[in-house]
Enzyme design. Sequence first.
Site, short mmCIF file in Angstrom:
data_model
loop_
_atom_site.label_atom_id
_atom_site.label_comp_id
_atom_site.label_asym_id
_atom_site.label_seq_id
_atom_site.Cartn_x
_atom_site.Cartn_y
_atom_site.Cartn_z
N CYS A 1 -0.06 5.28 -5.91
CA CYS A 1 0.67 4.02 -5.79
C CYS A 1 1.39 3.70 -7.11
CB CYS A 1 -0.29 2.88 -5.44
SG CYS A 1 -1.48 2.50 -6.75
N CYS B 1 -0.90 3.16 -10.04
CA CYS B 1 -1.50 4.42 -10.50
C CYS B 1 -0.51 5.19 -11.37
CB CYS B 1 -1.94 5.26 -9.31
SG CYS B 1 -3.19 4.47 -8.28
#
Length: 76
Positions: free
Chosen positions: A10, A13
């Site tokens: 994501c 991340c």
Amino acid sequence: MKIEILGSGCAKCKKTKEIVEQAVAEAGIDAEIVKVEDMDTILSYGVMLTPGVVVDGDVKIAGKVPSVDNVRKWIA
């Protein structure tokens, strides 16, 4: 030193990985940075929320993006 970035890929991340790479570059240390996307591996660290950062097997943060200053402290 081995630094693992835990997360599915994501935006948070990806940002965490960028921050870790920046802190390592600024510190001038030699570190292996590994992106871990396997949920079983992430859960084995006891991390339920991503992103997470693991330094040499020790979970440093989970569920939020760290600051560059925090990462510098962890790798010092």
